[in-house]
Design a protein around this motif. Structure first.
Motif, mmCIF file in Angstrom:
data_model
loop_
_atom_site.group_PDB
_atom_site.id
_atom_site.type_symbol
_atom_site.label_atom_id
_atom_site.label_comp_id
_atom_site.label_asym_id
_atom_site.label_seq_id
_atom_site.Cartn_x
_atom_site.Cartn_y
_atom_site.Cartn_z
ATOM 1 N N TYR A 172 -4.250 -9.606 -3.230
ATOM 2 C CA TYR A 172 -3.869 -8.947 -4.480
ATOM 3 C C TYR A 172 -2.364 -8.869 -4.731
ATOM 4 O O TYR A 172 -1.952 -8.612 -5.860
ATOM 5 C CB TYR A 172 -4.427 -7.519 -4.503
ATOM 6 C CG TYR A 172 -5.905 -7.426 -4.771
ATOM 7 C CD1 TYR A 172 -6.423 -7.622 -6.047
ATOM 8 C CD2 TYR A 172 -6.799 -7.146 -3.747
ATOM 9 C CE1 TYR A 172 -7.783 -7.532 -6.295
ATOM 10 C CE2 TYR A 172 -8.168 -7.045 -3.992
ATOM 11 C CZ TYR A 172 -8.640 -7.244 -5.267
ATOM 12 O OH TYR A 172 -9.991 -7.149 -5.523
ATOM 13 N N ARG A 186 0.830 -1.206 0.000
ATOM 14 C CA ARG A 186 0.000 0.000 0.000
ATOM 15 C C ARG A 186 0.866 1.258 0.000
ATOM 16 O O ARG A 186 1.942 1.271 0.590
ATOM 17 C CB ARG A 186 -0.934 0.004 1.211
ATOM 18 C CG ARG A 186 -2.145 -0.899 1.058
ATOM 19 C CD ARG A 186 -2.892 -1.074 2.369
ATOM 20 N NE ARG A 186 -2.214 -2.022 3.235
ATOM 21 C CZ ARG A 186 -1.728 -1.740 4.431
ATOM 22 N NH1 ARG A 186 -1.862 -0.509 4.916
ATOM 23 N NH2 ARG A 186 -1.126 -2.650 5.142
ATOM 24 N N HIS A 229 -6.463 -7.132 1.427
ATOM 25 C CA HIS A 229 -5.901 -6.427 0.274
ATOM 26 C C HIS A 229 -4.481 -6.901 0.018
ATOM 27 O O HIS A 229 -4.115 -7.258 -1.107
ATOM 28 C CB HIS A 229 -5.919 -4.916 0.526
ATOM 29 C CG HIS A 229 -5.070 -4.129 -0.428
ATOM 30 N ND1 HIS A 229 -3.738 -3.856 -0.179
ATOM 31 C CD2 HIS A 229 -5.351 -3.567 -1.637
ATOM 32 C CE1 HIS A 229 -3.243 -3.170 -1.193
ATOM 33 N NE2 HIS A 229 -4.194 -2.974 -2.081
ATOM 34 N N THR A 267 -6.704 0.345 -0.997
ATOM 35 C CA THR A 267 -6.806 -0.843 -0.162
ATOM 36 C C THR A 267 -8.216 -1.384 -0.333
ATOM 37 O O THR A 267 -8.954 -0.946 -1.220
ATOM 38 C CB THR A 267 -6.518 -0.507 1.325
ATOM 39 O OG1 THR A 267 -6.505 -1.713 2.091
ATOM 40 C CG2 THR A 267 -7.539 0.456 1.894
ATOM 41 N N LEU A 268 -8.588 -2.370 0.479
ATOM 42 C CA LEU A 268 -9.973 -2.818 0.564
ATOM 43 C C LEU A 268 -10.611 -2.183 1.791
ATOM 44 O O LEU A 268 -9.947 -1.991 2.813
ATOM 45 C CB LEU A 268 -10.041 -4.350 0.671
ATOM 46 C CG LEU A 268 -9.681 -5.133 -0.587
ATOM 47 C CD1 LEU A 268 -9.678 -6.631 -0.298
ATOM 48 C CD2 LEU A 268 -10.637 -4.824 -1.732
ATOM 49 N N GLU A 270 -10.128 -2.489 -9.896
ATOM 50 C CA GLU A 270 -9.044 -2.174 -8.974
ATOM 51 C C GLU A 270 -8.064 -1.153 -9.535
ATOM 52 O O GLU A 270 -7.512 -0.333 -8.798
ATOM 53 C CB GLU A 270 -8.290 -3.458 -8.597
ATOM 54 C CG GLU A 270 -9.065 -4.437 -7.747
ATOM 55 C CD GLU A 270 -10.000 -5.353 -8.524
ATOM 56 O OE1 GLU A 270 -10.565 -6.282 -7.925
ATOM 57 O OE2 GLU A 270 -10.191 -5.142 -9.747
#
Length: 556
Positions: free
Chosen positions: A425, A37, A421, A413-414, A360
């Motif tokens: 991913y 991230r 996340h 992010t989720l 995404e």
């Protein structure tokens, strides 16, 4: 292939100058806790509503912002000044309701300007919009509401040609339900006409919206998008990928509930100060002749849609309208077959570009003409074995990965789940992070061909065959309108190919001849192991709201 966005700092520094900042950013990109991230344009403060509306008023206030084609086929227009006024009125009303920065607002509205106005009002106040397809199922709406805990839900009880509207929950102490078709809302909103609401200047990394994935593999995942990086990326793409001019009329056919509707139906055109077309789904606005008449009447210069919609249009024959204003047709959302590409370029006489991206990514990852694509500026991609992570040899199918970062505008992010996340991913390989697309691809020379989802790969006695490879091999055979390949169990090979072929008006003898032609084509182009176990002829096939085939239903 290509360099990563992090290595291309000068480019993104320059692109950020296309945006208005209330406070300049202090760093381009920074990692969060050493993981995948990151934050783009840290320290900067901006506002999407200001950049999409306020900054255009002096020079382009009278310029058309939105052309609305309603479900009856009637056309309505809003200038930038009129749109700004309506966004301010709704922002004022929402502020009176107590909407504050960070609050979630669910928007379940048809493709009318009010959907865009609600999104821009949220952005103006610093609230987080969560747009869903307005004819979403009741269960799916309930899931999304439970996940994001909104304080406000906009919906419309007016049918407007839609089928099966979801059940709307009642208002509670913590959730306000607003029906925009009600007289109460109209009267309340009218009291705020003429009011001006200052923009809430927010950190570039602040969440602008959530978009929930369909949830076909479990509970829906809330894709989190930032503010500054998203705006910079969209403006950069219009300049360097779409090559837009000041007079564009941009028609994105996707509903505003999908990522394409967000990025190129609303935000990108308005950030650039051009005209966007919002079109409600209805029989008069269906793919094909209805669209081509819109191109002629509205002077549409660019269209973004999916290949499946153009295949439907192709069944109606050559367009019976003048397409002289149409500069480019962009296709995304699924692998592009050569027959559809050829029909657009030769049959319609329009330039056709193919884009590959995901909810995404927020905007295209790869682009090109035909099925061979290359990374969009500043991205670094590779094709790896989905099990071991090892690099695939040229010509060998594997999973497409994006190295280091998705770039500005990619998912942050989720929603409330950094761990999922990072683990779902991202792969950590060779000392760096790589984003897993879960799409099957193969490198052909210096280009990449997308073959479909990794789970859309059939394992036939240890040989991997992408369903898209089968479908592309059969494209262009006379008599086939659409074709879908799916897997079917086999006691020795594990799986074999099953074909669902859409035809029209063939008798039994013609169907038998077509079956033989299909078998011969697949053996020649894919090998004997691609020989289908079953070939089903159909008049139509089940599809999602966005026009993609429901392979799981067919496999079942």
């Amino acid at each position: 292939m290509s360099m990563s966005p992090v290595d291309n700092a000068a480019f993104w520094q320059q692109e950020a100058r296309r945006l208005d900042w209330q406070q300049d950013f202090t760093s381009l990109v920074e990692e969060i806790d050493g993981g995948p991230r990151c934050r783009w344009f840290s320290g900067g403060k901006t506002n999407l509503s200001y950049n999409a509306l306020d900054r255009h008023l002096a020079a382009r206030g009278e310029h058309c912002a939105i052309i609305h084609r309603d479900y009856l086929g009637e056309t309505w227009r809003l200038s930038y000044l009129e749109l700004w006024q309506q966004v301010n009125a709704l922002s004022s009303l929402m502020a009176d309701w107590g909407i504050r920065p960070g609050d979630r607002v669910v928007i379940a509205l048809p493709m009318t300007p009010v959907a865009a106005i609600a999104m821009l009002a949220c952005a103006r106040l610093g609230a987080v919009h969560v747009v869903v397809y307005s004819a979403i199922t009741s269960e799916a709406l309930e899931q999304r509401m439970a996940a994001c805990q909104p304080v406000l839900l906009f919906h419309s009880s007016e049918i407007r040609g839609r089928d099966g509207l979801p059940s709307i929950p009642p208002s509670t102490a913590t959730l306000r339900i607003v029906d925009i078709a009600s007289g109460d809302f109209t009267r309340e909103l009218a009291q705020h006409n003429g009011r001006v609401v200052p923009c809430a200047w927010v950190d570039a990394s602040q969440t602008s919206h959530l978009l929930f994935t369909s949830g076909t593999t479990g509970a829906p995942k809330g894709i989190v998008r930032d503010t500054g990086g998203y705006a910079v990326a969209l403006l950069a793409s219009l300049q360097h990928l779409f090559h837009l001019q000041d007079d564009e009329v941009f028609f994105t056919t996707a509903d505003v509930g999908w990522v394409t509707g967000h990025s190129y139906g609303i935000y990108a055109p308005l950030l650039a100060g051009i005209t966007t077309v919002m079109c409600e789904i209805s029989p008069v606005n269906a793919p094909g002749e209805g669209w081509w008449q819109m191109v002629e009447e509205l002077g549409i210069t660019r269209m973004l849609t999916i290949a499946g919609a153009i295949r439907m249009a192709r069944q109606q024959g050559k367009p019976r309208a003048r397409l002289s204003t149409l500069r480019s047709l962009y296709l995304a959302g699924e692998p592009l077959d050569s027959a559809t590409h050829s029909w657009v370029t030769a049959g319609m006489g329009v330039a056709c570009e193919n884009h590959y991206w995901q909810t995404e990514s927020g905007w295209p990852l790869l682009a090109g003409s035909g099925s061979g694509l290359t990374p969009v500026f500043s991205r670094s991609v590779e094709i790896v074995d989905p099990t071991s992570g090892a690099l695939c040899a040229p010509g060998e199918a594997g999973m497409l990965v994006v190295n280091t970062t998705l770039g500005p505008g990619g998912m942050s992010t989720l929603w409330q789940d950094d761990t999922l996340h990072d683990q779902h991913y991202w792969l950590h390989r060779d000392g760096r992070w790589s984003y897993a697309t879960y799409d099957c691809a193969v490198q052909m020379g210096n280009r990449i061909v997308i073959q479909g989802r990794i789970d859309d790969v059939i394992n036939i006695g240890g040989k991997r065959l992408a369903t898209a490879e089968v479908e592309n091999a059969l494209a262009g055979i006379e008599g086939i309108i659409e074709v879908v390949a799916a897997r079917t169990p086999h006691h020795l090979l594990g799986e074999m190919v099953a074909l669902f072929v859409v035809t029209h008006g063939l008798n039994k003898k013609q169907e038998a001849a077509l079956k033989q032609q299909i078998r011969e084509r697949l053996i020649n182009r894919c090998g004997r192991f691609a020989l289908p176990r079953k070939i089903h002829f159909r008049r139509s096939l089940p599809k999602t709201f966005s026009g993609k085939f429901l392979r799981r239903m067919l496999t079942a």
